[in-house]
Write a protein that holds these residues in place. Structure first.
Motif, mmCIF file in Angstrom:
data_model
loop_
_atom_site.group_PDB
_atom_site.id
_atom_site.type_symbol
_atom_site.label_atom_id
_atom_site.label_comp_id
_atom_site.label_asym_id
_atom_site.label_seq_id
_atom_site.Cartn_x
_atom_site.Cartn_y
_atom_site.Cartn_z
ATOM 1 N N PHE A 68 0.756 -1.232 0.085
ATOM 2 C CA PHE A 68 -0.038 0.013 0.098
ATOM 3 C C PHE A 68 0.827 1.366 -0.046
ATOM 4 C CE2 PHE A 68 -3.112 -3.022 1.068
ATOM 5 C CZ PHE A 68 -4.413 -2.685 0.529
ATOM 6 N N TYR A 69 0.372 2.074 -0.797
ATOM 7 C CA TYR A 69 1.022 3.664 -0.843
ATOM 8 C C TYR A 69 0.076 4.431 -0.073
ATOM 9 C CZ TYR A 69 3.111 7.456 -3.226
ATOM 10 O OH TYR A 69 4.237 8.501 -3.163
ATOM 11 N N GLY A 70 0.322 4.832 1.035
ATOM 12 C CA GLY A 70 -0.476 5.432 1.773
ATOM 13 C C GLY A 70 -1.757 4.713 2.019
ATOM 14 N N ASP A 71 -3.052 5.016 1.752
ATOM 15 C CA ASP A 71 -4.046 4.183 1.794
ATOM 16 C C ASP A 71 -4.336 3.709 0.411
ATOM 17 O OD1 ASP A 71 -4.913 6.511 0.703
ATOM 18 O OD2 ASP A 71 -6.792 6.731 1.977
ATOM 19 N N LYS A 72 -3.633 3.807 -0.488
ATOM 20 C CA LYS A 72 -3.765 3.511 -1.920
ATOM 21 C C LYS A 72 -3.095 2.111 -2.194
ATOM 22 C CE LYS A 72 -4.308 8.236 -2.684
ATOM 23 N NZ LYS A 72 -3.501 9.249 -2.594
ATOM 24 N N LYS A 73 -4.088 1.210 -2.835
ATOM 25 C CA LYS A 73 -3.319 -0.327 -3.021
ATOM 26 C C LYS A 73 -2.145 0.145 -4.072
ATOM 27 C CE LYS A 73 -4.014 -4.844 -4.591
ATOM 28 N NZ LYS A 73 -4.883 -5.625 -5.447
ATOM 29 N N ALA A 74 -1.142 -0.489 -4.105
ATOM 30 C CA ALA A 74 0.108 -0.416 -5.122
ATOM 31 C C ALA A 74 0.077 -1.633 -6.057
ATOM 32 C CB ALA A 74 1.268 -0.443 -4.261
ATOM 33 N N ILE A 75 -0.168 -1.333 -7.359
ATOM 34 C CA ILE A 75 -0.386 -2.228 -8.287
ATOM 35 C C ILE A 75 0.678 -2.603 -8.957
ATOM 36 C CG2 ILE A 75 -1.813 -2.450 -10.319
ATOM 37 C CD1 ILE A 75 -3.271 -1.982 -8.078
ATOM 38 N N LYS A 76 1.076 -3.951 -9.161
ATOM 39 C CA LYS A 76 2.235 -4.709 -9.575
ATOM 40 C C LYS A 76 2.249 -4.610 -11.056
ATOM 41 C CE LYS A 76 4.739 -8.893 -8.814
ATOM 42 N NZ LYS A 76 4.589 -10.333 -8.266
ATOM 43 N N SER A 77 1.253 -5.258 -11.680
ATOM 44 C CA SER A 77 1.546 -5.581 -13.469
ATOM 45 C C SER A 77 0.771 -4.340 -14.088
ATOM 46 C CB SER A 77 1.025 -6.780 -13.403
ATOM 47 O OG SER A 77 -0.247 -6.958 -13.559
ATOM 48 N N ARG A 78 1.170 -4.236 -15.122
ATOM 49 C CA ARG A 78 0.417 -3.350 -16.102
ATOM 50 C C ARG A 78 -1.072 -4.064 -16.376
ATOM 51 N NH1 ARG A 78 4.010 -1.125 -17.860
ATOM 52 N NH2 ARG A 78 3.789 1.068 -16.823
#
Ligand SMILES: O=C(CO)[C@H](O)[C@H](O)COP(=O)(O)O
Length: 395
Positions: A68-78
């Motif tokens: 998570f980046y702050g409260d945002k989900k960090a996405i791995k793939s395009r």
């Protein structure tokens, strides 16, 4: 346990394969994940690259195997990123949101490295976005009309909420940090107006003896208009507390300042103060610089240097560094010091302390709007009437 040569070789090969087959976005995700979950760095990374990666990773948290980046989900793939984009690019009324609003909508829930570039590309590839002449549904027509003529009351409500938030932060700082017989640094901008008003109220009501050091011609005038005492930093080097606004504050108390063009004097006063207190409304609160503030990092330069400095910033760090133009006057903005301002819109995360030092070393640069390791505490006035505190000692 020591690693045998063949194990090192194996790790190196894996690292090289890893770099080769993953695109930038996925590689960043895996790198951050490895640092947070196991303290592992790519073996060929130098000390400084490890440092940069570590400070980038510090903006993320691991929750149940997800980043998570702050409260945002960090996405791995395009592929995953594309699905998140599709979720938001079209509004529930069927309206295609365009570049900025699609990016803001996706960014309210998700984060990935290169998000701005990807959303821009996908919006530009979208046939519906390319063909605005396509027939609109009645709901789309209504939304379009509203966008053209936003109901006035809404703007008023927003302005009031922001103004109230500025006032809350300003009052909290003045009430908590200013004491009798102090020398106080006075920042610039619109939030500081509330602080100076509160200071004047307290001086009158409590008969305080306060000297004010201004950071701009605006601040000087403000102090004067509120009946407070203006003093010069040359004679009053010992500043007890400096209070100032900010354009953006990240989770580590790094600031972007200089939206009003007074960054150099503001940095001088802040660095002479025993404590530097920041006041801001809720829109300035970010987990990482650039998340909320889109106008870039201001850099004050002497006029003859603006082209070489702009080129040097762009070639070393990417993005674009543009001369700030005046609005009600022809030509560039000229600072209180007779200089020009560049606004550097960066397009990726950086090690801000290193960037600040490098830009400051460029010939012709007076100072940057990056305030690293200076703020002791930030008061954010919130929309719900509360005050949020971010303090250096509580990070
Ligand atoms: O750095 C500044 C001026 O150089 C200001 O403090 C910053 O731009 C915030 O301004 P405001 O309080 O109007 O939002």
């Amino acid at each position: 346990m020591p690693l045998y040569r063949n194990q090192w070789r194996q790790m190196l090969i894996e690292d090289l394969l890893f770099i080769r087959f993953l695109d930038d976005m996925e590689r960043k995700w895996v790198e951050v994940f490895n640092v947070l979950s196991a303290g592992l760095y790519p073996v060929f990374y130098s000390k400084s690259k490890r440092y940069t990666l570590r400070s980038y990773a510090s903006k993320f948290t691991l929750q149940g195997g997800e980043l998570f980046y702050g409260d945002k989900k960090a996405i791995k793939s395009r592929e995953e990123a594309r699905a998140c984009f599709d979720e938001f690019h079209v509004s529930p009324d069927g309206k295609h949101l365009g570049i900025t609003r699609s990016r803001d909508a996706v960014g309210s829930k998700y984060y990935w490295f290169g998000m701005s570039r990807d959303t821009e590309k996908w919006v530009l590839e979208c046939d519906k976005c390319k063909n605005p002449a396509a027939p609109l549904t009645p709901a789309q027509i209504r939304i379009k009309k509203e966008a053209r003529n936003p109901p006035k009351i809404k703007r008023g409500v927003l302005n009031k909420a922001v103004e109230d938030a500025k006032k809350l932060a300003a009052y909290a700082a003045v009430d908590y940090h200013v004491k009798d017989n102090q020398t106080v640094g006075i920042g610039s901008g619109s939030t500081i107006i509330h602080a100076v008003k509160r200071l004047a109220e307290r001086v009158k009501a409590e008969n305080l003896n306060i000297l004010c050091v201004p950071t701009s011609s605006q601040a000087r005038q403000l102090i004067h208009d509120n009946g407070l005492t203006v003093v010069d930093i040359k004679r009053h080097l010992e500043i007890d507390v400096a209070i100032d606004g900010a354009d953006e504050v990240d989770s580590e108390l790094n600031l972007i300042k200089g939206g009003g063009g007074c960054l150099t004097q503001e940095k001088i006063v802040a660095s002479c103060a025993k404590s530097f207190i920041v006041i801001a409304d809720y829109r300035k609160d970010s987990s990482a610089l650039g998340e909320q503030w889109k106008k870039g990092i201001p850099v004050e330069v002497i006029p003859m240097a603006y082209v070489p400095v702009s080129r040097a910033i762009q070639s070393q760090f990417g993005g674009s560094a543009d001369l700030r133009m005046a609005v009600s006057k022809a030509g560039p903005v000229v600072t209180d010091n007779g200089n020009f301002l560049l606004d550097w819109r960066f397009d990726q995360e950086h090690n801000w302390s290193a960037v600040n030092t490098t830009i400051k070393m460029m010939p012709g640069v007076v100072d940057t709007g990056l305030f690293i390791n200076l703020a002791e505490r930030v008061y954010f006035g919130m929309e719900d009437g509360t005050v949020k505190i971010r303090d250096k000692n509580m990070l």
